[in-house]
Each structure stands twice: as C-alpha cells, then as structure tokens.
Design a protein around this motif. Structure first.
Motif, short mmCIF file in Angstrom:
data_model
loop_
_atom_site.label_atom_id
_atom_site.label_comp_id
_atom_site.label_asym_id
_atom_site.label_seq_id
_atom_site.Cartn_x
_atom_site.Cartn_y
_atom_site.Cartn_z
N ASP A 134 -7.85 -3.02 6.30
CA ASP A 134 -7.02 -2.31 7.27
C ASP A 134 -5.74 -1.91 6.55
OD1 ASP A 134 -6.03 -1.22 9.55
OD2 ASP A 134 -5.26 -3.10 10.36
N ILE A 135 -5.47 -0.62 6.51
CA ILE A 135 -4.31 -0.12 5.77
C ILE A 135 -3.31 0.47 6.75
CG2 ILE A 135 -3.52 1.46 3.97
CD1 ILE A 135 -6.30 1.33 2.76
N SER A 184 11.47 7.10 2.89
CA SER A 184 10.57 6.33 2.03
C SER A 184 9.29 6.02 2.79
CB SER A 184 11.24 5.03 1.58
OG SER A 184 11.52 4.20 2.70
N ILE A 185 8.27 5.69 2.03
CA ILE A 185 6.99 5.30 2.64
C ILE A 185 6.42 4.13 1.86
CG2 ILE A 185 5.65 6.96 1.25
CD1 ILE A 185 3.81 7.30 3.70
N GLU A 186 5.81 3.21 2.57
CA GLU A 186 5.17 2.08 1.92
C GLU A 186 3.81 1.84 2.55
OE1 GLU A 186 6.79 -1.91 3.85
OE2 GLU A 186 8.45 -0.61 3.18
N ARG A 187 2.96 1.16 1.80
CA ARG A 187 1.61 0.88 2.27
C ARG A 187 1.38 -0.63 2.30
NH1 ARG A 187 -3.75 2.35 -1.19
NH2 ARG A 187 -2.79 0.81 -2.56
N ASN A 188 0.81 -1.10 3.41
CA ASN A 188 0.46 -2.51 3.54
C ASN A 188 -1.05 -2.60 3.75
OD1 ASN A 188 3.17 -3.62 3.49
ND2 ASN A 188 3.44 -2.64 5.47
N VAL A 189 -1.69 -3.39 2.91
CA VAL A 189 -3.14 -3.53 2.96
C VAL A 189 -3.49 -4.91 3.49
CG1 VAL A 189 -5.28 -3.48 1.64
CG2 VAL A 189 -3.40 -1.97 1.00
N TYR A 190 -4.29 -4.94 4.54
CA TYR A 190 -4.74 -6.20 5.13
C TYR A 190 -6.26 -6.25 5.01
CZ TYR A 190 -0.16 -5.53 7.26
OH TYR A 190 1.18 -5.28 7.46
#
Length: 417
Positions: free
Chosen positions: A124-125, A110-116
């Motif tokens: 910043d991703i 699986s893959i996930e994205r966190n956006v700051y």
C-alpha cells in the motif's frame, strides 16, 4: 533604612514591582496583544502548510517501481516538477497569481512516499504533498490547486497516447515484402496480446468483438502472404534481387565501353576480349595496364551478379493486385490498432483514480491562536515584571536618597539648636 539595605527579600521585590504596577500592566497588555497579532498574522502564514495525503491507483501502481500503461516509468517526484506546476497555473485563471516558480525554487512544495507492506505480494503506497500556505489567497484556491497537482498522474493516463504503432511505423521503411508482412504480423500479435491481458477486465462483448476482428484480419493477412509466397514478388528498385538486376545491366555497359576504348588503343578489333585484356595487362604503358585491370575487375563483379540473379530467376516484380492487397491490409490494421487504443484508454481511465486520506488537505499551522496568546502573555508578563522591577528599584533608590538628605538636614538643624 538600615533594615532595607541589609538584603533583598521577596517582600521587597514585590513592593518594588508594585511601585510601578501601572507601567507593568501597560507593558504586559501591549506585549500580549502585539505578540498575539504578530504570531497569528505575520509569523503563522509563513509557517502554515497545507498537507494532502492520497493514494494513486492505476494498473501496476502497487509496484515499488510502477510504470504507466505506455511503459513510461512513474516517478512520483515528477508530480511537483516545475513544468507541471507551471502547466497547472496556466490552465486556470484562478491560479494566475500563484508564484509557482518561487514555490518550486524555494522548495516550499514537497512530496514524499510512504510504503506499507500489507502482504508479501501486496503493498500500500501513500503519497503526501506539503505546500506553504503563503502562496494562496484562501483555502479554497489552495484545495483546488493541490487537487490538480495530486491528479497529474491520472490526467496523464486519461490523456494517454498509447504506444500503439511500434511496428506499423516500420512498414514503409522495409524494402522487402517479406519484411513488410513481418511488421504487420508483429503489430497484430502486439495488440492481440495486450487485449488478451484485459480478458475479464473489460466488457465481455467488447473483448469478444475485438478478438473476432483480429481473427478475421489474420485470415485476410494469411491470404496476402499466400499470394506473396506463390508469386515470389519483390519490391521494385528496393529488393536485393531487383537491385542486382539493374546494376548488372549498368556494369556490362561500363565494361563494354572500357573494352572498346582498349581496342582503339591497340587497333585490334578482331581479337577476343580476353586476348585484348591480356595484351593490355602486359603493356608498357601504365595507363593501358590500369584500364585493362579495371575491365578485369568489372568482369569479376559481373560474374558474381550473374550468378546471384540466375539463382533468383523466379523472383519477379509484384503485380498491382498484390500491391493493392498489401496496402489494404495495412490500412485495415491501422483501423484495428486505433480500436485497440480506444479500448485501452477507456479501460485505463476507468480504473485510474486518486483517493484522499480524508479531506483533500489538512492545515498544519505554525502556532494556534490560544497558544499565540499564551506565549505572548507569558513573554509580556515577564518583560513587564523585569521592567517594573528595574524602574521601581530606580524609583525607590531616588526616594531613599531624598530621605537620607532630609535626615541629614534635620540633624544639622538639631545641632544648631
């Protein structure tokens, strides 16, 4: 015996258990060892995951909906697509035994994205890939495989076929020289605009050299345009003017043929065409009226074509020199476009990279060795105590029955005495 039967005490429980202490010890040891081994070697591999945190950098990657340099939308979920996983497996022999289809279908990757959000303009991703450890024979193979997966966007960019000839490919489809020239101008403007956008980002000498080539080419193209405008050239057989000229000849030939046919019907060869047509239109024969009507329609169309060709009488077929000049500037623009593609690809490759948040991946195991031992020990101890208590209780009850029987036998002996 009366006291022992009066109630259960802690001392009584303790004595019951201790009466089967060796059984309890054996059970505790067996459960502890077996449980630790099962958790470590059977349960853990199914639950252990390799987790990789990384960021991807390429032009536009900081946007929430980034696109690749070729304007293809970047969808981070596609990184772990079935096609990409199978491609990685096929690319290297060390991955040949990895069951990527099962991995994909079972959603074990699986893959996930966190956006700051850092500032109002900047984000910043970070991306995180998780994959079950059971698919890899060792951590080295897992690390290399995950690294290849994470690098899929970078590999795509480095192997990018820049969308470079959006206008060039339309050149040969245009039937008019003005339109052909327009496609060359549009292509030149397209590549110049893209290179201008890299000013200050690529080496100054490379930028200046390319812009000099663009300006020199533009001068040459303007020269060809001047020849076109002064000569009023058309593409033979393709332009509207040339087409009308050719069709006009055919229409007149057809009209004259039909007119001769009508003259034969009436046997009047000395009358004017208009009189013959007029007679035909008033004929009692439907076939004759139809023929006369067809001739009238042809005459109307001929009048329109004659008017158009007269208005464009100055337009003429292109000279060979002009054709050669146009083909030459087309070929030169193809070379210039290839140079543009090289510059863009080199730039994108140099600024596109992946950065890991520490190691390529971290291992998140299901249960650690110490924890496995403690859990197994506690479970074994509890089971041992319960089993020993039950067995001890049965043992003590059997002993109590024997004592009661012995007491009864002793009482009977006393009475007999």
């Amino acid at each position: 015996m009366e006291e022992e039967k009066s109630g259960i005490t802690l001392g009584g429980i303790y004595r019951t258990i201790m009466s089967c202490k060796w059984l309890a010890l054996i059970i505790a040891v067996v459960i502890t060892v077996a449980g630790t081994l099962v958790l470590k070697f059977a349960y853990n591999p199914l639950k252990t995951e390799y987790v990789s945190n990384f960021s991807i950098t390429f032009p536009g990657s900081g946007e929430l909906n980034p696109v690749y340099p070729d304007n293809k939308p970047f969808n981070y979920r596609s990184i772990i697509s079935k096609e990409n996983l199978e491609s990685i497996k096929a690319s290297d022999k060390q991955f040949e035994n990895i069951k990527v289809l099962e991995m994909y279908m079972q959603r074990d990757i699986s893959i996930e994205r966190n956006v700051y959000r850092i500032t109002e303009e900047k984000t910043d991703i970070e991306y995180k890939i998780r994959v079950k450890a059971k698919y890899f024979k060792d951590e080295i193979t897992a690390m290399r495989f995950i690294d290849r997966v994470a690098n899929i966007p970078i590999d795509y960019i480095k192997g990018l076929a820049i969308s470079k000839d959006a206008y060039l490919k339309e050149f040969n489809n245009q039937s008019d020289y003005e339109l052909k020239i327009a496609t060359l101008q549009a292509q030149l403007g397209f590549i110049k605009g893209r290179i201008d956008g890299l000013s200050g980002k690529i080496k100054d000498n490379e930028y200046n050299t390319f812009i000099s080539k663009v300006n020199a080419y533009n001068d040459k193209l303007n020269g060809v345009i001047g020849i076109l405008r002064s000569g009023l050239f058309v593409a033979e057989g393709n332009s509207t003017v040339e087409s009308y000229r050719t069709q006009l000849v055919s229409l007149k030939a057809l009209r004259d043929e039909k007119l001769e046919e009508l003259k034969l019907i009436f046997g009047k060869f000395d009358e004017t065409p208009s009189d013959i047509i007029s007679n035909g239109e008033s004929s009692s024969s439907a076939a004759v009226r139809s023929l006369a009507s067809e001739i009238s329609s042809l005459n109307n169309k001929i009048s329109v074509y004659e008017l158009y060709t007269a208005e464009n009488a100055a337009v003429k077929p292109a000279t060979e020199d002009f054709k050669n000049g146009l083909n030459e500037v087309f070929s030169e623009l193809v070379v210039l476009t290839d140079d543009y593609e090289r510059i863009l690809c080199e730039y994108y490759s140099s600024v596109s990279l992946i950065a890991y948040g520490g190691a390529v991946f971290n291992v998140e195991i299901g249960i650690g060795t110490v924890k496995s031992f403690l859990l197994s020990f506690v479970a074994g101890l509890m089971l041992a105590i319960i089993t020993a208590y039950i067995a001890g209780n049965i043992k003590l009850k059997k002993a109590a029955v024997k004592v009661d029987v012995a007491e009864v036998d002793d009482g009977e002996k006393v009475e007999k005495d």
